[in-house]
Scaffold this active site. Structure first.
Site, PDB file in Angstrom:
ATOM      1  N   ARG A   1       7.539  -5.635  -2.776  1.00  0.00           N
ATOM      2  CA  ARG A   1       6.509  -6.370  -2.020  1.00  0.00           C
ATOM      3  C   ARG A   1       5.298  -6.983  -2.962  1.00  0.00           C
ATOM      4  NH1 ARG A   1       3.088  -2.060  -0.142  1.00  0.00           N
ATOM      5  NH2 ARG A   1       1.863  -3.590   0.962  1.00  0.00           N
TER       6      ARG A   1
ATOM      7  N   LYS B   1      -5.102  -4.075   2.212  1.00  0.00           N
ATOM      8  CA  LYS B   1      -5.891  -3.914   2.605  1.00  0.00           C
ATOM      9  C   LYS B   1      -6.459  -2.961   3.153  1.00  0.00           C
ATOM     10  CE  LYS B   1      -2.719  -4.898   6.749  1.00  0.00           C
ATOM     11  NZ  LYS B   1      -1.590  -4.790   8.131  1.00  0.00           N
TER      12      LYS B   1
ATOM     13  N   GLU C   1       0.799  -3.770  11.038  1.00  0.00           N
ATOM     14  CA  GLU C   1       0.207  -2.801  12.295  1.00  0.00           C
ATOM     15  C   GLU C   1      -1.064  -3.857  12.450  1.00  0.00           C
ATOM     16  OE1 GLU C   1      -1.596   0.225   9.982  1.00  0.00           O
ATOM     17  OE2 GLU C   1      -2.248   1.206  11.836  1.00  0.00           O
TER      18      GLU C   1
END
Length: 566
Positions: free
Chosen positions: A266, A276, A38
């Site tokens: 992850r 983020k 994104e």
RNA sequence: UGACCUAUGGUGUAAUUGGCAACACAACAGAUUUUGGUUCUGUAUUUCCAGGUUCGAGUCCUGGUAGGUCAACCA
């Protein structure tokens, strides 16, 4: 034969799945994957793992990897991020298939799919408020209740949905939801939201749309439209998979490629913030100078700091991929960076904490030209010339007034080798009123030019130096690793994550004035070099001819320093 | 207290699918070295627990335990 069976070993679970699919000709004997960020922030080292994984799989199995921007939430997204993401992926050494793709390219197709769901009685326009939606959804242990609008007539939903699209309603007035099962044990199956009304401008489609699809509806359909065979995402999307498959069952043409979702763990790394959202906070609160601040764990920050793409790729390969939660020790990353830099970096002379040495028996006029090797292990990297004269600088900690045991650098009466130059022996030193040593006096042996003597006498220590007259002043930024707290919970709960960070700790940044050889200034801003025994460095992008600014990339593995700590 | 996911040295990841548990990082010791770097050699530390099947289990079965994820109109 032996070799072949050996190569078949050590596949990770995704490679095993893909090899099986390839062998069974599941998708026509080819694979297509994608990296779907994104555009709401810069990429970090965690994304690098995913990039190396997806692009690497495509490379190794002769498939394609798309870059697709998951731009379905215009409130958070921006073209700045779109551009930085492309730059970072390219810098890492990967090329996506065709042009970059965008979920927003498919808004019309997605809309038509939603219309089909409504017509099939599989979706309806809801009018609940956010609080009501939450209340009706139930909890983890209790079933939800159906919305009063769940059985709204198809024609009415169709008409309302069209009016939603046309921007006739304020934000939040209506929702499009799938009609699945409000009592499902998986919360994501309790009539998930498909579209919400957002009367805001999108960074690509402008004001064309007043409604935007949510992740669950958009992602799988985008995969389908692009012919993705293996849609690889992280573990937290596992509960979304049944929904991913439900949409495809309703909407996909079974004769075409039906994508499948696979999940991997992850990256978590000690002392490193990988959220983020929090990195954005650091940028917004000006705790750092920007996303590419050398302290940031972003790809652009690491690039600026002198990390190499190959080092990062090797790291991704080294840590592997699996489905269990992990916490990688940051020393593994640093090892990969050093390993690569050791091959590529020029060895320059640089004195971080200078102390002057006067060679009393060396002629005051003139001097020598010294030949230095750029990389002793790689002759192809060439040589360079350096000046040598009566006054030089050496590292303050390369001299000890009272040497401790096993110290084999300079001390009163001791002889050391100046790298590439001469052997010198300390005869005397000068202290100021604070007891600080300001000057060291030595004699040199003229028979040892180049750092060798004919008698082959053993010189235990070799130190580096710069010529006082020709040396350049440089501002060196040492990003000292600060190991405050290794637990991931600490970062999650800490309001000021910088306190716990490897490099974001406020005490980690030390700025010093150093003396470096002139060649450093000409080395450019891309190349990373090594100051011997001090680590790898690179010239900062903000460096000017008046003010040479150098960032420390990574420290050397230094067993002497470790021994001292004990 | 529901559903789902995961358990292999200090940290990661493998184990030819039931056949001698290994590779990398980290640690420690030694050798080489015009970088206390690099390189080389060596040492120590491993299958969550309890049963079961089997000549043989990290792998299969049963039951536990621990950790993680999920109740945004984020992705």
């Amino acid at each position: 034969m032996e070799e072949v069976t050996k190569e078949k070993k050590n596949l990770n679970f995704l490679e095993q799945i893909i090899e099986e699919d390839l062998a069974n000709n599941t998708h026509g004997g080819t694979i297509t994957v994608r990296f779907p960020p994104e555009p709401n922030g810069y990429l970090h080292i965690g994304h690098a793992k995913s990039i190396c994984l997806n692009f690497g799989l495509a490379q190794n199995y002769g498939g394609k990897c798309n870059l697709r921007f998951d731009d379905t939430n215009p409130a958070k997204e921006d073209v700045e991020y779109v551009e930085s993401i492309q730059e970072d992926v390219r810098w890492l050494g990967f090329q996506w298939a065709d042009e970059p793709k965008y979920a927003s390219d498919y808004f019309e197709e997605l809309y038509q799919m939603a219309v089909k769901l409504i017509k099939d009685g599989k979706a309806y326009v809801d009018a609940l408020t956010p609080d009501e939606v939450q209340a009706y959804r139930g909890t983890i242990t209790e079933a939800g209740r159906p919305s009063p609008w769940r059985d709204r007539p198809i024609e009415e939903s169709l008409s309302l949905f069209e009016r939603m699209r046309n921007g006739e309603f304020e934000d939040g007035r209506y929702l499009l939801r799938a009609k699945i099962d409000m009592a499902h044990t998986n919360m994501f199956m309790r009539d998930p939201l498909l579209y919400r009304i957002r009367n805001i401008e999108h960074h690509r489609t402008g004001k064309k749309w007043a409604i935007y699809p949510l992740y669950d509806f958009a992602h799988g359909q985008c995969d389908y439209i692009e012919g993705i065979t293996h849609s690889i995402c992280t573990l937290e999307f596992i509960p979304h998979r049944p929904l991913y498959e439900w949409f495809l069952e309703q909407l996909a043409d079974p004769t075409k490629i039906i994508p499948h979702q696979y999940e991997f763990a992850r990256l978590n790394m000690t002392y490193t913030l990988m959220s983020k959202r929090k990195l954005l906070q650091l940028v917004q609160n000006k705790v750092v100078t920007g996303w590419d601040d050398p302290r940031m764990p972003t790809i652009s920050g690491m690039r600026r700091r002198g990390y190499t793409a190959e080092g990062i790729r090797n790291f991704a390969e080294r840590i592997g991929v699996a489905k269990r939660d992990n916490l990688i020790d940051i020393s593994s990353l640093e090892f990969s960076i050093r390993e690569d830099l050791n091959k590529k970096a020029i060895r320059f002379m640089g004195v971080l904490d200078p102390i002057k040495v006067i060679i009393t028996n060396y002629p005051e006029a003139g001097g020598d030209l010294i030949i230095a090797t750029n990389n002793p292990e790689d002759e192809t990297m060439g040589k360079r010339l350096m000046k040598f004269s009566r006054e030089i600088y050496i590292e303050r900690d390369d001299f000890m007034e009272v040497p401790q045991k096993k110290y084999h650098r300079l001390a009163p009466g001791k002889e050391v080798r100046l790298r590439y130059a001469y052997y010198i022996t300390c005869t005397d030193f000068v202290k100021d009123t604070d007891g600080q040593i300001t000057e060291i006096h030595c004699t040199y042996d003229p028979e040892t030019f180049g750092g060798q003597s004919e008698d082959n006498r053993k010189i235990p220590g070799t130190i580096h130096w710069v010529d006082a007259a020709s040396a350049i002043d440089a501002e060196v930024r040492l990003y000292e690793p600060m190991f405050t707290d290794p637990t991931p919970e600490a970062y999650e709960n800490e309001i000021e994550p910088k306190k716990f960070m490897h490099f974001l700790n406020p005490n980690s940044l030390t700025v010093i004035r150093a003396k470096v050889e002139p060649a450093v200034a000409e080395s450019g801003r891309e190349a990373t070099f090594q100051f011997e025994r001090k680590g790898y460095f690179c010239v900062d992008k903000d460096s000017t001819t008046e003010n040479l600014v150098i960032n420390r990339t990574v420290t050397l593995r230094d067993s002497y320093a470790k021994a001292q700590q004990k």
